[in-house]
Write a protein that holds these residues in place. Structure first.
Motif, PDB file in Angstrom:
ATOM      1  N   SER A  12      -0.903  -4.728 -18.607  1.00 14.99           N
ATOM      2  CA  SER A  12      -1.901  -4.580 -17.373  1.00 14.99           C
ATOM      3  C   SER A  12      -1.036  -4.707 -16.246  1.00 14.99           C
ATOM      4  CB  SER A  12      -2.977  -5.193 -17.318  1.00 14.99           C
ATOM      5  OG  SER A  12      -3.723  -5.118 -16.338  1.00 14.99           O
ATOM      6  N   LEU A  13      -1.296  -3.311 -15.235  1.00 12.77           N
ATOM      7  CA  LEU A  13      -0.804  -3.856 -13.822  1.00 12.77           C
ATOM      8  C   LEU A  13      -1.246  -4.997 -13.194  1.00 12.77           C
ATOM      9  CD1 LEU A  13      -0.521   0.057 -12.852  1.00 12.77           C
ATOM     10  CD2 LEU A  13       1.448  -1.606 -12.931  1.00 12.77           C
ATOM     11  N   VAL A  14      -2.655  -4.946 -13.445  1.00 15.21           N
ATOM     12  CA  VAL A  14      -3.205  -6.128 -12.593  1.00 15.21           C
ATOM     13  C   VAL A  14      -2.805  -7.490 -13.381  1.00 15.21           C
ATOM     14  CG1 VAL A  14      -5.578  -7.235 -12.114  1.00 15.21           C
ATOM     15  CG2 VAL A  14      -5.238  -4.608 -12.001  1.00 15.21           C
ATOM     16  N   GLY A  15      -2.238  -8.384 -12.712  1.00 10.92           N
ATOM     17  CA  GLY A  15      -2.040  -9.481 -13.146  1.00 10.92           C
ATOM     18  C   GLY A  15      -0.395  -9.667 -13.355  1.00 10.92           C
ATOM     19  N   ALA A  16       0.233  -8.418 -13.177  1.00  9.96           N
ATOM     20  CA  ALA A  16       1.610  -8.300 -13.541  1.00  9.96           C
ATOM     21  C   ALA A  16       2.484  -8.510 -12.005  1.00  9.96           C
ATOM     22  CB  ALA A  16       2.120  -6.919 -13.940  1.00  9.96           C
ATOM     23  N   SER A  17       3.797  -9.116 -12.201  1.00 10.84           N
ATOM     24  CA  SER A  17       4.457  -9.331 -10.852  1.00 10.84           C
ATOM     25  C   SER A  17       5.261  -7.948 -10.461  1.00 10.84           C
ATOM     26  CB  SER A  17       5.469 -10.409 -11.292  1.00 10.84           C
ATOM     27  OG  SER A  17       5.029 -11.686 -11.472  1.00 10.84           O
ATOM     28  N   VAL A  18       4.381  -7.247  -9.972  1.00 10.31           N
ATOM     29  CA  VAL A  18       4.972  -5.869  -9.460  1.00 10.31           C
ATOM     30  C   VAL A  18       5.602  -6.227  -8.117  1.00 10.31           C
ATOM     31  CG1 VAL A  18       4.260  -3.526  -8.797  1.00 10.31           C
ATOM     32  CG2 VAL A  18       2.918  -4.643 -10.451  1.00 10.31           C
ATOM     33  N   GLU A  19       6.820  -5.677  -7.679  1.00 15.10           N
ATOM     34  CA  GLU A  19       7.444  -5.820  -6.682  1.00 15.10           C
ATOM     35  C   GLU A  19       6.816  -5.064  -5.431  1.00 15.10           C
ATOM     36  OE1 GLU A  19      11.667  -5.031  -6.884  1.00 15.10           O
ATOM     37  OE2 GLU A  19      12.125  -6.595  -8.282  1.00 15.10           O
ATOM     38  N   ARG A  20       6.800  -5.628  -4.394  1.00 14.27           N
ATOM     39  CA  ARG A  20       6.231  -4.809  -3.077  1.00 14.27           C
ATOM     40  C   ARG A  20       6.685  -3.802  -2.854  1.00 14.27           C
ATOM     41  NH1 ARG A  20       4.320  -8.771   1.263  1.00 14.27           N
ATOM     42  NH2 ARG A  20       5.689  -7.157   2.619  1.00 14.27           N
ATOM     43  N   LYS A  21       5.660  -2.779  -2.883  1.00 10.00           N
ATOM     44  CA  LYS A  21       6.287  -1.398  -2.326  1.00 10.00           C
ATOM     45  C   LYS A  21       6.628  -1.176  -1.102  1.00 10.00           C
ATOM     46  CE  LYS A  21       3.204   1.673  -3.125  1.00 10.00           C
ATOM     47  NZ  LYS A  21       1.825   2.364  -2.835  1.00 10.00           N
ATOM     48  N   GLU A  22       6.077  -1.971   0.046  1.00  8.74           N
ATOM     49  CA  GLU A  22       6.308  -1.807   1.461  1.00  8.74           C
ATOM     50  C   GLU A  22       7.516  -2.413   1.873  1.00  8.74           C
ATOM     51  OE1 GLU A  22       2.649  -4.142   0.842  1.00  8.74           O
ATOM     52  OE2 GLU A  22       4.063  -3.632  -0.532  1.00  8.74           O
ATOM     53  N   ALA A 505      -0.796  -4.784  -3.750  1.00  6.67           N
ATOM     54  CA  ALA A 505      -1.936  -5.233  -4.578  1.00  6.67           C
ATOM     55  C   ALA A 505      -3.129  -4.383  -4.796  1.00  6.67           C
ATOM     56  CB  ALA A 505      -2.428  -6.295  -3.812  1.00  6.67           C
ATOM     57  N   TYR A 506      -3.618  -3.680  -3.623  1.00  2.00           N
ATOM     58  CA  TYR A 506      -4.459  -2.516  -3.875  1.00  2.00           C
ATOM     59  C   TYR A 506      -4.258  -1.398  -4.904  1.00  2.00           C
ATOM     60  CZ  TYR A 506      -7.105  -4.744  -0.141  1.00  2.00           C
ATOM     61  OH  TYR A 506      -8.026  -5.428   0.710  1.00  2.00           O
ATOM     62  N   ALA A 507      -2.945  -1.039  -4.744  1.00  2.95           N
ATOM     63  CA  ALA A 507      -2.297  -0.108  -5.639  1.00  2.95           C
ATOM     64  C   ALA A 507      -2.277  -0.547  -6.966  1.00  2.95           C
ATOM     65  CB  ALA A 507      -0.919   0.497  -5.094  1.00  2.95           C
ATOM     66  N   GLN A 508      -2.183  -1.671  -7.396  1.00  4.53           N
ATOM     67  CA  GLN A 508      -2.400  -2.231  -8.848  1.00  4.53           C
ATOM     68  C   GLN A 508      -3.669  -1.989  -9.332  1.00  4.53           C
ATOM     69  OE1 GLN A 508       0.043  -6.024  -7.852  1.00  4.53           O
ATOM     70  NE2 GLN A 508      -0.113  -5.899 -10.060  1.00  4.53           N
ATOM     71  N   PHE A 509      -4.754  -2.244  -8.656  1.00  5.29           N
ATOM     72  CA  PHE A 509      -6.148  -2.250  -9.099  1.00  5.29           C
ATOM     73  C   PHE A 509      -6.476  -0.661  -9.436  1.00  5.29           C
ATOM     74  CE2 PHE A 509      -6.710  -6.280  -6.775  1.00  5.29           C
ATOM     75  CZ  PHE A 509      -7.227  -6.982  -7.695  1.00  5.29           C
ATOM     76  N   LEU A 516      -1.656   5.401 -13.488  1.00  4.08           N
ATOM     77  CA  LEU A 516      -0.756   5.796 -12.658  1.00  4.08           C
ATOM     78  C   LEU A 516       0.266   4.859 -12.329  1.00  4.08           C
ATOM     79  CD1 LEU A 516      -2.583   7.701  -9.944  1.00  4.08           C
ATOM     80  CD2 LEU A 516      -1.036   8.667 -11.559  1.00  4.08           C
ATOM     81  N   ASP A 517       1.591   5.208 -12.066  1.00  2.00           N
ATOM     82  CA  ASP A 517       2.546   4.066 -11.386  1.00  2.00           C
ATOM     83  C   ASP A 517       2.008   3.872 -10.148  1.00  2.00           C
ATOM     84  OD1 ASP A 517       5.112   3.622  -9.753  1.00  2.00           O
ATOM     85  OD2 ASP A 517       5.613   3.265 -11.651  1.00  2.00           O
ATOM     86  N   VAL A 518       2.313   2.256  -9.892  1.00  2.00           N
ATOM     87  CA  VAL A 518       1.759   2.048  -8.404  1.00  2.00           C
ATOM     88  C   VAL A 518       2.462   2.840  -7.316  1.00  2.00           C
ATOM     89  CG1 VAL A 518       1.047  -0.363  -9.029  1.00  2.00           C
ATOM     90  CG2 VAL A 518       3.451   0.163  -8.613  1.00  2.00           C
ATOM     91  N   GLY A 519       3.498   3.488  -7.572  1.00  2.00           N
ATOM     92  CA  GLY A 519       4.229   4.237  -6.370  1.00  2.00           C
ATOM     93  C   GLY A 519       3.466   5.421  -5.870  1.00  2.00           C
ATOM     94  N   ARG A 520       2.412   5.942  -7.182  1.00  2.00           N
ATOM     95  CA  ARG A 520       1.582   6.950  -6.791  1.00  2.00           C
ATOM     96  C   ARG A 520       0.425   6.822  -6.160  1.00  2.00           C
ATOM     97  NH1 ARG A 520       3.924  11.753  -6.552  1.00  2.00           N
ATOM     98  NH2 ARG A 520       2.337  12.681  -7.757  1.00  2.00           N
ATOM     99  N   VAL A 521       0.302   5.632  -5.742  1.00  2.00           N
ATOM    100  CA  VAL A 521      -0.889   5.242  -4.966  1.00  2.00           C
ATOM    101  C   VAL A 521      -0.630   4.704  -3.415  1.00  2.00           C
ATOM    102  CG1 VAL A 521      -3.046   3.526  -4.909  1.00  2.00           C
ATOM    103  CG2 VAL A 521      -2.177   4.652  -7.080  1.00  2.00           C
ATOM    104  N   GLN A 522      -0.890   5.526  -2.656  1.00  2.00           N
ATOM    105  CA  GLN A 522      -0.698   4.956  -1.110  1.00  2.00           C
ATOM    106  C   GLN A 522      -1.933   4.358  -0.677  1.00  2.00           C
ATOM    107  OE1 GLN A 522      -0.395   8.491   1.454  1.00  2.00           O
ATOM    108  NE2 GLN A 522       0.256   7.329   3.176  1.00  2.00           N
ATOM    109  N   VAL A 523      -1.985   3.402   0.092  1.00  2.00           N
ATOM    110  CA  VAL A 523      -2.907   2.631   0.576  1.00  2.00           C
ATOM    111  C   VAL A 523      -2.885   2.722   2.373  1.00  2.00           C
ATOM    112  CG1 VAL A 523      -4.064   0.077   1.270  1.00  2.00           C
ATOM    113  CG2 VAL A 523      -2.939   0.757  -1.187  1.00  2.00           C
ATOM    114  N   ILE A 524      -4.100   3.140   2.809  1.00  2.00           N
ATOM    115  CA  ILE A 524      -4.147   3.544   4.268  1.00  2.00           C
ATOM    116  C   ILE A 524      -5.268   2.652   4.882  1.00  2.00           C
ATOM    117  CG2 ILE A 524      -4.881   4.943   6.025  1.00  2.00           C
ATOM    118  CD1 ILE A 524      -3.521   7.317   4.312  1.00  2.00           C
ATOM    119  N   GLN A 525      -4.815   1.603   5.818  1.00  2.00           N
ATOM    120  CA  GLN A 525      -5.842   0.720   6.757  1.00  2.00           C
ATOM    121  C   GLN A 525      -5.600   1.261   8.184  1.00  2.00           C
ATOM    122  OE1 GLN A 525      -5.610  -3.352   4.530  1.00  2.00           O
ATOM    123  NE2 GLN A 525      -3.557  -2.680   4.300  1.00  2.00           N
TER     124      GLN A 525
END
Length: 768
Positions: A12-22, A505-509, A516-525
């Motif tokens: 699972s992506l949730v719970g994994a040590s995904v490196e920071r996209k930013e 983190a939001y991309a993981q969820f 999807l790969d987390v790199g394909r999810v963009q978070v806008i705030q």
């Protein structure tokens, strides 16, 4: 919500040590902070601030300053009289049923200043240097009064008054708990242990100082504010509704933010000032705070005086807790300033089964910078109080510090547990968490390390804290997702990253739900025009609330996409799997890309979804911190030799991000214990207004932290998450101070020293 959280698998992506996209952008210098933003025709501004802490003033002629080169506008109090003071909240009725008045911050002072840094005038010019030069041409006459700069001094008879019309410097009083029941148990107690201490005043010192850009569109009668914040919707609502009285159209935008820690939640004077100046001039106006301005005027943290007493039976069982706390408000009631010590009241009993409590709070005005939330917001104060008191109880009773905690921990079979402060703990295995920390830290072998230190002429101590905090308070944080034509997904959410790693983190969820790969999810705030609502970042709420909403939103979009794919592939939606950017009919080679689904969608609404998880009760991260220190008796220098953390965060969304949060929180918590302190002199001058004078913790002050989790999923959160942003700071300070006191007590019988434990303070204690 008493439901079991979903199980996430090893892949699972949730719970994994995904490196920071930013991080790539930041490392390459491609971040965009408020001071990086450029607007056509943008002017610069400067705030004229009071050099005195208490007194009346009058402004002479402004003609020379207005005629100075480059000067476009000078605003004083009369020019902004239509603007209301900055809002503040949280004063409760006193025991007599009365609600004391708020003392709100004016946009610009008119006649009287109340602390060094109070704002008097606002100058706009073509360049910052021109604005500063014009400030030198403004004649301001001061009639200086004596200042009240400490809690003790402010409450003395005849003390200088911060607010003359109030008749005293007492801002408000508040009581919590059951005083009668507490008195009865104290009367029956076998032993009563008391402690008195000071919670030192802190300055947040985020990397990026505050900045703001104001714009005004006269055709649309619309303002735009760009500023570093912890949430654009709170900024918009309070500036629009409270300061401007609700009669403006305001958009707020927040780009990248270089740290927040609480103080960037608030609105400050400069924000309505740049907006008002932009309206006057029809041109963008920028203000960028300098570091000394940050020290002088951004809300400070902590600054309490405490006396606490514990009644115990003959076995060291805690019977009742009595607390008398005096909290420094500074010169004004800041935005949430009166609320912060009440957060401490609700968590004052910590992880212990204490039947009753009597908590009395007095807010105090002083001629100093206002005080408000700083990482933990009242909960660090509560944890330090109860853990310091637990150590003192152990010494008084002749019981080991770990044993007295065992005898008093709330047990798992007592959950859910209602505290005297009104909180409802859902789960917690406090003794098991402590036992794991003791094992990992080598508590049992400490004497060996102690002898080695003694052989080297050093003192050594070990300390612990078992803490709990309340975060992710009742409420929600909706998330909005959309599939784009290139097959990527965008997430809009109303929290605000200040460096925590939200984009990852939001991309993981969402990526987990959509294959999807987390790199394909963009978070806008950070844009009130784009994001319909949001609660911002604070109280460790972003991931427990916003993360679950993002999970829900991703799931809702996945359902829509399966239906679209089923129509395209002539299959049942139940047979559609989302993986690697495609919708696949399970067990076949029939597939369609998400990009093609987006292009072929008959209705754009089929590509959008939202989710909103609503939580009815807070979550309660907890854990045990163990610190070891060595002290050089010849210099008084305290060195952190080891630091062990075993925490319960319910569920670890990303262990890599979590470790970063914990490491940063530990540095801030230990920084309070050993180094940081904002100090005013008797006249109200801040003596620690630069990095030359205010000691910041540095990397070489710390060993490698050992951190691990022992998670018990929350039952109030749909995914079991408890939150982690503030917890490490809450646990670290009492653990570090426990270790310092342990070293001093073993060497000299010294059982108290106030924070921070500077070398000179330690040397003087050791040398009488």
């Amino acid at each position: 919500m008493n439901v079991a959280p979903p199980k996430f698998g090893s892949k699972s992506l949730v719970g994994a040590s995904v490196e920071r996209k930013e991080d790539d952008a930041f490392i390459q210098g491609q971040g965009c902070y408020t001071s990086d933003v450029r607007k056509d025709g943008m002017l610069e501004s400067y705030v004229v601030r009071s050099p005195v802490a208490n007194g009346r003033f009058s402004i002479g002629s402004l003609d020379d300053a207005r005629a100075a080169p480059g000067v476009r506008l000078i605003l004083t109090a009369g020019d902004v009289a239509h603007l209301n003071p900055l809002p503040s909240f949280g004063i409760r009725k006193d025991p007599d049923g009365n609600t004391p008045p708020y003392r709100r911050i004016p946009v610009l002072c008119s006649e009287r200043v109340r602390y060094v840094g109070d704002a008097i005038a606002f100058i706009v010019a073509d360049t910052l240097d021109q604005a500063k030069d014009a400030a030198e041409l403004i004649e301001i006459d001061y009639e200086t009064d004596d200042a009240a700069t400490t809690i003790d001094g402010a409450l003395q008879d005849g003390a200088p008054l911060v607010w003359e019309e109030a008749g005293s410097n007492e801002a408000f009083v508040m009581s919590e708990g059951d005083a009668t029941a507490t008195d009865e148990l104290f009367a029956k107690a076998h032993r009563i242990t008391s402690v008195e201490f000071i919670q030192n005043r802190l300055v947040a010192n985020y990397m990026e100082t505050r900045a703001a850009i104001g714009e005004y569109d006269s055709d649309a009668n619309r303002f735009t504010l760009t500023c570093g914040s912890q949430g654009v919707h709170g900024q918009r609502d309070r500036i629009r509704d409270e300061v401007f009285g609700g009669d403006i159209d305001l958009r707020v935008v927040t780009p990248d933010v270089g740290g927040g820690f609480g103080p960037k939640v608030f609105i400050y004077r400069e924000y309505p000032l740049v907006l008002e100046a932009a309206r006057h001039l029809g041109m963008p106006v920028r203000w960028v705070g300098e570091r000394t301005e940050h020290f002088l005027t951004d809300a400070h943290g902590r600054d309490n005086q405490v006396r606490a007493e514990m009644a115990m039976d003959e076995k060291g069982r805690f019977l009742a807790l009595r607390i008398r706390l005096r909290a420094n408000m500074g010169a004004y009631t800041h935005q949430f300033g009166p609320l912060i010590p009440t957060f401490g009241a609700m968590m004052a009993t910590g992880v212990y089964d204490i039947p009753v409590m009597d908590f009395h709070l007095t807010g105090v005005f002083t001629n100093t910078c206002p005080v408000d939330a700083y990482r933990g917001a009242g909960r660090p104060e509560a944890a330090f109080l109860i853990e310091k008191l637990a150590d003192a109880c152990a010494r008084d009773m002749g019981i080991d510090r770990t044993e007295i905690r065992r005898r008093n921990f709330i047990r798992p079979d007592q959950m859910p547990y209602k505290t005297p402060g009104g909180r409802l703990y859902d789960v917690g295995e406090f003794e098991a968490c402590m036992d794991k920390a003791l094992e990992v830290a080598g508590w049992a072998s400490f004497e060996t390390r102690l002898e080695q230190s003694r052989a080297n002429g050093k003192l050594r101590g070990i300390g612990l804290s078992s803490y709990i905090e309340a975060c992710a308070f009742a409420g929600s944080e909706p998330a909005f997702v959309e599939l784009l034509e290139d097959g990527s997904v965008v997430v809009d959410i109303g929290t605000q990253s200040n460096g925590q790693g939200h984009a990852t983190a939001y991309a993981q969820f969402v990526a987990e739900q959509l294959g999807l790969d987390v790199g394909r999810v963009q978070v806008i705030q950070g844009d009130t025009d784009r994001i319909p609502k949001g609660g911002g970042t604070g109280g460790s709420r972003s991931i427990p609330l916003g993360g679950v909403s993002a999970w829900y939103a991703g799931g809702a979009l996945a359902t829509k996409l399966r239906k679209l794919a089923a129509d395209e592939l002539e299959a049942s939606p139940d047979d559609i799997e989302l993986s690697a950017g495609e919708a696949v009919v399970a067990g076949t080679d029939k597939a369609i890309s998400l990009a093609d689904l987006a292009k072929n969608a008959p209705d754009p609404a089929d590509l959008k979804a939202d989710g909103e998880f609503r939580q009815d009760e807070a979550t309660y991260p907890n854990g045990t911190h163990i610190c070891e220190v060595e002290i050089d008796p010849d210099t008084g220098v305290v060195e952190v030799a080891a630091f062990t953390v075993v925490d319960d965060y319910g569920m670890s969304v990303n262990p890599l991000l979590l470790a970063g949060q914990v490491h940063g929180g530990l540095a801030q918590g230990v920084g309070q214990a050993l180094a940081e302190n904002a100090v005013y002199d008797e006249s109200g001058q801040l003596l620690t207004a630069t990095f030359m004078d205010y000691t910041m913790p540095r990397a070489n002050n710390f060993p490698n932290f050992h951190f691990e989790t022992r998670n018990v999923p929350s039952t109030t959160n749909a995914l079991g998450i408890k939150g982690a942003g503030e917890a490490a700071t809450i646990g670290a300070t009492p653990a570090a101070m426990s270790a310092v006191i342990d070293a001093l007590y073993r060497a000299k019988g010294i059982d108290h020293v106030d924070m921070p434990t500077t070398p000179v303070k330690i040397w003087e204690l050791l040398n009488g």
